[in-house]
Design a protein around this motif. Structure first.
Motif, PDB file in Angstrom:
ATOM      1  N   ILE A  43     -11.750 -10.450   7.719  1.00 10.56           N
ATOM      2  CA  ILE A  43     -12.078  -9.458   6.693  1.00 10.56           C
ATOM      3  C   ILE A  43     -11.212  -8.235   6.973  1.00 10.56           C
ATOM      4  O   ILE A  43     -11.125  -7.781   8.120  1.00 10.56           O
ATOM      5  N   ALA A  44     -10.561  -7.705   5.938  1.00 19.36           N
ATOM      6  CA  ALA A  44      -9.784  -6.470   6.060  1.00 19.36           C
ATOM      7  C   ALA A  44     -10.391  -5.420   5.135  1.00 19.36           C
ATOM      8  O   ALA A  44     -10.913  -5.746   4.067  1.00 19.36           O
ATOM      9  N   LEU A  45     -10.335  -4.162   5.575  1.00 18.56           N
ATOM     10  CA  LEU A  45     -10.900  -3.064   4.800  1.00 18.56           C
ATOM     11  C   LEU A  45      -9.803  -2.048   4.498  1.00 18.56           C
ATOM     12  O   LEU A  45      -9.032  -1.666   5.385  1.00 18.56           O
ATOM     13  N   TYR A  46      -9.744  -1.601   3.231  1.00 14.90           N
ATOM     14  CA  TYR A  46      -8.718  -0.668   2.778  1.00 14.90           C
ATOM     15  C   TYR A  46      -9.376   0.497   2.052  1.00 14.90           C
ATOM     16  O   TYR A  46     -10.495   0.391   1.545  1.00 14.90           O
ATOM     17  N   PHE A  47      -8.634   1.609   1.968  1.00 13.11           N
ATOM     18  CA  PHE A  47      -9.070   2.759   1.176  1.00 13.11           C
ATOM     19  C   PHE A  47      -7.938   3.156   0.242  1.00 13.11           C
ATOM     20  O   PHE A  47      -6.783   3.308   0.661  1.00 13.11           O
ATOM     21  N   LYS A  48      -8.257   3.314  -1.041  1.00  8.20           N
ATOM     22  CA  LYS A  48      -7.302   3.770  -2.047  1.00  8.20           C
ATOM     23  C   LYS A  48      -7.827   5.089  -2.600  1.00  8.20           C
ATOM     24  O   LYS A  48      -8.763   5.121  -3.404  1.00  8.20           O
ATOM     25  N   PRO A  49      -7.277   6.227  -2.108  1.00  9.26           N
ATOM     26  CA  PRO A  49      -7.721   7.512  -2.653  1.00  9.26           C
ATOM     27  C   PRO A  49      -7.321   7.629  -4.127  1.00  9.26           C
ATOM     28  O   PRO A  49      -6.408   6.948  -4.580  1.00  9.26           O
ATOM     29  N   GLU A  50      -8.019   8.503  -4.840  1.00 18.29           N
ATOM     30  CA  GLU A  50      -7.680   8.708  -6.251  1.00 18.29           C
ATOM     31  C   GLU A  50      -6.224   9.138  -6.407  1.00 18.29           C
ATOM     32  O   GLU A  50      -5.589   8.820  -7.397  1.00 18.29           O
ATOM     33  N   SER A  51      -5.714   9.857  -5.427  1.00 23.75           N
ATOM     34  CA  SER A  51      -4.303  10.280  -5.467  1.00 23.75           C
ATOM     35  C   SER A  51      -3.596   9.736  -4.234  1.00 23.75           C
ATOM     36  O   SER A  51      -3.802  10.217  -3.142  1.00 23.75           O
ATOM     37  N   GLY A  52      -2.802   8.692  -4.405  1.00 22.81           N
ATOM     38  CA  GLY A  52      -2.034   8.237  -3.251  1.00 22.81           C
ATOM     39  C   GLY A  52      -2.040   6.749  -3.042  1.00 22.81           C
ATOM     40  O   GLY A  52      -2.510   5.966  -3.865  1.00 22.81           O
ATOM     41  N   ASN A  53      -1.487   6.368  -1.886  1.00 22.64           N
ATOM     42  CA  ASN A  53      -1.302   4.972  -1.517  1.00 22.64           C
ATOM     43  C   ASN A  53      -2.543   4.361  -0.888  1.00 22.64           C
ATOM     44  O   ASN A  53      -3.486   5.064  -0.542  1.00 22.64           O
ATOM     45  N   VAL A  54      -2.496   3.080  -0.668  1.00 29.49           N
ATOM     46  CA  VAL A  54      -3.578   2.344  -0.015  1.00 29.49           C
ATOM     47  C   VAL A  54      -3.444   2.497   1.490  1.00 29.49           C
ATOM     48  O   VAL A  54      -2.346   2.429   2.046  1.00 29.49           O
ATOM     49  N   TYR A  55      -4.581   2.698   2.176  1.00 33.02           N
ATOM     50  CA  TYR A  55      -4.623   2.814   3.634  1.00 33.02           C
ATOM     51  C   TYR A  55      -5.414   1.659   4.211  1.00 33.02           C
ATOM     52  O   TYR A  55      -6.501   1.333   3.716  1.00 33.02           O
ATOM     53  N   ASN A  56      -4.881   1.044   5.253  1.00 28.29           N
ATOM     54  CA  ASN A  56      -5.576  -0.043   5.949  1.00 28.29           C
ATOM     55  C   ASN A  56      -6.541   0.591   6.942  1.00 28.29           C
ATOM     56  O   ASN A  56      -6.120   1.230   7.903  1.00 28.29           O
ATOM     57  N   LEU A  57      -7.849   0.423   6.717  1.00 25.72           N
ATOM     58  CA  LEU A  57      -8.864   1.008   7.591  1.00 25.72           C
ATOM     59  C   LEU A  57      -9.162   0.131   8.805  1.00 25.72           C
ATOM     60  O   LEU A  57      -9.609   0.621   9.824  1.00 25.72           O
ATOM     61  N   GLY A  58      -8.958  -1.161   8.677  1.00 28.59           N
ATOM     62  CA  GLY A  58      -9.224  -2.044   9.810  1.00 28.59           C
ATOM     63  C   GLY A  58      -9.322  -3.490   9.382  1.00 28.59           C
ATOM     64  O   GLY A  58      -9.333  -3.819   8.193  1.00 28.59           O
ATOM     65  N   ARG A  59      -9.416  -4.339  10.406  1.00 24.10           N
ATOM     66  CA  ARG A  59      -9.474  -5.777  10.168  1.00 24.10           C
ATOM     67  C   ARG A  59     -10.280  -6.417  11.288  1.00 24.10           C
ATOM     68  O   ARG A  59     -10.128  -6.060  12.450  1.00 24.10           O
TER      69      ARG A  59
END
Length: 128
Positions: A56-72
């Protein structure tokens, strides 16, 4: 074909492969919170040598900006053994906890991988 075309999604109450994202009711900007992600919450997913969730991988996509990998989280024990399939002493269930701090609203996206049925995703909107 883009990888996004290979990722499937559905309601986790009717599909056992979809990652389920559980969050606190209230999230505050700049403060830590816990994200629990699991597969098979409503309908159990097999965890056998032949059929399993590998990660399982977790990502964050802020309203303004790129996708960030939070962890796996990797799940690497599925009953395999020198005695044969499903005769091993250990199994890893597909569930992971991530501690996260966000400074902007956006989307948390979870992606899971089933060795037979491929990539699955779900997302949750984060507002402050």
């Amino acid at each position: 074909m883009a990888i996004g075309e290979l990722v499937k999604s559905a309601d986790f109450k009717s599909e056992k492969h979809v990652p389920v994202i559980e969050l606190p009711e209230k999230i505050e900007a700049g403060k830590d919170f816990v994200v629990n992600v699991s597969v098979g919450k409503e309908i159990a997913h097999p965890n056998t040598t032949e059929h399993y969730i590998g990660w399982i991988a977790l990502y964050f996509k802020p309203e303004s900006g790129n996708v960030y990998n939070l962890g796996r989280a990797e799940f690497t024990a599925h009953g395999e053994s020198t005695k044969g399939a499903n005769q091993g002493p250990a199994y890893t269930e597909p569930s992971a906890i991530f501690k996260v701090k966000l400074n902007e609203p956006g989307k948390i996206i979870a992606v899971s991988y089933c060795n037979i049925h491929g990539l699955w995703e779900s997302e949750v909107e984060i507002k402050f």
